[in-house]
Enzyme design. Sequence first.
Site, mmCIF file in Angstrom:
data_model
loop_
_atom_site.group_PDB
_atom_site.id
_atom_site.type_symbol
_atom_site.label_atom_id
_atom_site.label_comp_id
_atom_site.label_asym_id
_atom_site.label_seq_id
_atom_site.Cartn_x
_atom_site.Cartn_y
_atom_site.Cartn_z
ATOM 1 N N GLY A 17 2.340 0.159 4.460
ATOM 2 C CA GLY A 17 2.813 0.091 3.065
ATOM 3 C C GLY A 17 3.154 1.472 2.524
ATOM 4 O O GLY A 17 2.449 2.444 2.810
ATOM 5 N N VAL A 29 4.814 18.843 5.236
ATOM 6 C CA VAL A 29 4.765 18.898 6.716
ATOM 7 C C VAL A 29 6.001 19.650 7.211
ATOM 8 O O VAL A 29 5.910 20.569 8.028
ATOM 9 C CB VAL A 29 4.754 17.462 7.318
ATOM 10 C CG1 VAL A 29 5.016 17.487 8.818
ATOM 11 C CG2 VAL A 29 3.434 16.753 7.014
ATOM 12 N N ARG A 78 6.385 -2.205 9.582
ATOM 13 C CA ARG A 78 5.231 -2.573 10.414
ATOM 14 C C ARG A 78 5.840 -3.079 11.715
ATOM 15 O O ARG A 78 6.615 -4.018 11.700
ATOM 16 C CB ARG A 78 4.387 -3.639 9.718
ATOM 17 C CG ARG A 78 3.723 -3.110 8.447
ATOM 18 C CD ARG A 78 2.729 -4.100 7.863
ATOM 19 N NE ARG A 78 1.869 -3.453 6.879
ATOM 20 C CZ ARG A 78 2.068 -3.481 5.563
ATOM 21 N NH1 ARG A 78 3.073 -4.151 5.063
ATOM 22 N NH2 ARG A 78 1.239 -2.867 4.737
ATOM 23 N N ASP A 109 -5.234 3.086 8.064
ATOM 24 C CA ASP A 109 -5.946 3.150 9.343
ATOM 25 C C ASP A 109 -5.299 2.306 10.443
ATOM 26 O O ASP A 109 -5.479 2.594 11.627
ATOM 27 C CB ASP A 109 -7.450 2.934 9.214
ATOM 28 C CG ASP A 109 -7.816 1.615 8.602
ATOM 29 O OD1 ASP A 109 -6.897 0.819 8.328
ATOM 30 O OD2 ASP A 109 -9.026 1.378 8.405
ATOM 31 N N GLY A 110 -4.485 1.310 10.054
ATOM 32 C CA GLY A 110 -3.706 0.576 11.066
ATOM 33 C C GLY A 110 -2.727 1.531 11.737
ATOM 34 O O GLY A 110 -2.530 1.500 12.963
ATOM 35 N N THR A 131 -2.157 5.634 1.742
ATOM 36 C CA THR A 131 -2.318 4.235 1.324
ATOM 37 C C THR A 131 -2.829 4.188 -0.109
ATOM 38 O O THR A 131 -3.660 5.018 -0.494
ATOM 39 C CB THR A 131 -3.285 3.446 2.229
ATOM 40 O OG1 THR A 131 -3.580 2.178 1.607
ATOM 41 C CG2 THR A 131 -4.600 4.155 2.473
ATOM 42 N N ILE A 132 -2.351 3.207 -0.868
ATOM 43 C CA ILE A 132 -2.848 3.078 -2.248
ATOM 44 C C ILE A 132 -4.249 2.474 -2.265
ATOM 45 O O ILE A 132 -4.905 2.471 -3.293
ATOM 46 C CB ILE A 132 -1.905 2.229 -3.138
ATOM 47 C CG1 ILE A 132 -1.795 0.779 -2.634
ATOM 48 C CG2 ILE A 132 -0.550 2.875 -3.279
ATOM 49 C CD1 ILE A 132 -1.175 -0.177 -3.649
ATOM 50 N N ASP A 133 -4.717 1.969 -1.137
ATOM 51 C CA ASP A 133 -5.961 1.188 -1.125
ATOM 52 C C ASP A 133 -7.261 2.003 -1.060
ATOM 53 O O ASP A 133 -8.335 1.443 -1.237
ATOM 54 C CB ASP A 133 -5.958 0.209 0.053
ATOM 55 C CG ASP A 133 -5.013 -0.961 -0.174
ATOM 56 O OD1 ASP A 133 -4.645 -1.195 -1.339
ATOM 57 O OD2 ASP A 133 -4.639 -1.632 0.802
ATOM 58 N N ASP A 135 -8.869 2.927 1.412
ATOM 59 C CA ASP A 135 -9.798 2.333 2.379
ATOM 60 C C ASP A 135 -9.765 3.013 3.748
ATOM 61 O O ASP A 135 -9.814 2.345 4.779
ATOM 62 C CB ASP A 135 -9.525 0.825 2.511
ATOM 63 C CG ASP A 135 -8.117 0.523 2.979
ATOM 64 O OD1 ASP A 135 -7.256 1.422 2.932
ATOM 65 O OD2 ASP A 135 -7.868 -0.616 3.407
ATOM 66 N N MET A 175 -3.628 -4.900 -6.544
ATOM 67 C CA MET A 175 -3.497 -4.911 -5.083
ATOM 68 C C MET A 175 -4.815 -4.563 -4.389
ATOM 69 O O MET A 175 -5.733 -4.023 -4.994
ATOM 70 C CB MET A 175 -2.383 -3.974 -4.650
ATOM 71 C CG MET A 175 -1.031 -4.636 -4.827
ATOM 72 S SD MET A 175 0.293 -3.689 -4.128
ATOM 73 C CE MET A 175 1.009 -4.921 -3.073
ATOM 74 N N ARG A 177 -5.766 -6.060 -0.409
ATOM 75 C CA ARG A 177 -5.998 -7.303 0.334
ATOM 76 C C ARG A 177 -7.383 -7.304 0.958
ATOM 77 O O ARG A 177 -8.081 -8.299 0.955
ATOM 78 C CB ARG A 177 -4.915 -7.476 1.408
ATOM 79 C CG ARG A 177 -4.814 -8.885 1.924
ATOM 80 C CD ARG A 177 -3.662 -9.038 2.878
ATOM 81 N NE ARG A 177 -2.379 -8.975 2.225
ATOM 82 C CZ ARG A 177 -1.242 -8.655 2.846
ATOM 83 N NH1 ARG A 177 -1.242 -8.363 4.118
ATOM 84 N NH2 ARG A 177 -0.110 -8.645 2.198
ATOM 85 N N GLU A 229 -6.345 -8.576 -5.038
ATOM 86 C CA GLU A 229 -5.405 -9.413 -4.269
ATOM 87 C C GLU A 229 -6.110 -10.186 -3.140
ATOM 88 O O GLU A 229 -5.768 -11.336 -2.854
ATOM 89 C CB GLU A 229 -4.346 -8.461 -3.686
ATOM 90 C CG GLU A 229 -3.331 -9.059 -2.764
ATOM 91 C CD GLU A 229 -2.579 -7.962 -1.992
ATOM 92 O OE1 GLU A 229 -2.780 -6.760 -2.246
ATOM 93 O OE2 GLU A 229 -1.790 -8.334 -1.115
#
Length: 326
Positions: A17, A29, A78, A109-110, A131-133, A135, A175, A177, A229
């Site tokens: 995402g 970078v 993805r 992390d994916g 990531t916005i999550d 996590d 959001m 998941r 979400e």
Amino acid sequence: MPKTKTIKKIAVLTSGGDSPGMNAAIRAVTRKAIVNGMEVVGVQKGYQGLLEEEFIDFSMRSVSDTIQRGGTILRTARSEEFKSDEGKKKAAEICREYKIDAVVVIGGDGSYKGALGLSHEGIAVMGLPGTIDLDIACTDYTIGFDTAVNTALEAIDKIRDTSTSHERCSIVEVMGRNAGYIALWCGVASGAEDILIPEKYTYDEQDIINHIIESRKIGKTHHLIINAEGIGHSTSMARRIEAATGMETRATILGYMQRGGSPTCKDRYYASIMGAMASDLLYEGKINRVIGYRNGEFTDFDIDEALSMTKSISEYQYDIARVLAH
Ligand code: F6P
């Protein structure tokens, strides 16, 4: 594996995402690598673009006028093909063909798992937490989280005004998941009465209903529920809550409006420092690392070690949210 100071050409890609601040990271970078004497290619559309050789030779000017923009100038995807062993082998061969010594991966992390697989095929990698999550276990900060929660909060504050004026219950779905950080932070910061997150939710709606009834008794005029979400079903939940409490209840799903948009100062700053660090570490010959921010400092970890770490929502912070919304 490349040895110290033998990394001459790097590729940079964004994967999974998109998140606000990714462009600031790409810019940092690129510019730091060029200053260090390395060549840089931008890979379009993540790992899929790597497999399809969608490369752009980057100069200092390729990343001009990007720091303030949301999304990712490299686009993202993805890739199912890259997930397979054959996909990773093919990607490594393509890197060798283009003389790419290292790949900088900006993602969650994916995406780190993909990078680890690529490192096993002999290509050096460097991960940046995009990531916005929030996590990613090895870091207290991820690129885009700050913008996402501030965007969501602005919307929640507006919904709260209407909710109070009409004495309604509002369910706002944010959001996340698999992770409840956005919901927790927005819930605490907006004074929400209930915060539903995948890590803690018991799926006992009666608990929420009882809470609304109790709150009405102590004089509360509205009831704000922040729903992640990952729990979802906000619209049907609203119907059930209204039927059980008699309180008019509306659901709003914020969706992608919280993933795009111009990054906050914090996201631009952190992404810039992390991006520059990624190029410096590669220049020093440090490979297969991920950059993080922990205990007030920018730092780096072995990618394998980073992927084996875990983090969880603080019980104290979650419990205190309800106390403060009394
Ligand atoms: O970027 C993180 C995230 O927004 C998660 O909160 C969510 O689970 C996922 O992406 C959804 O992404 P998409 O709709 O692009 O598959």
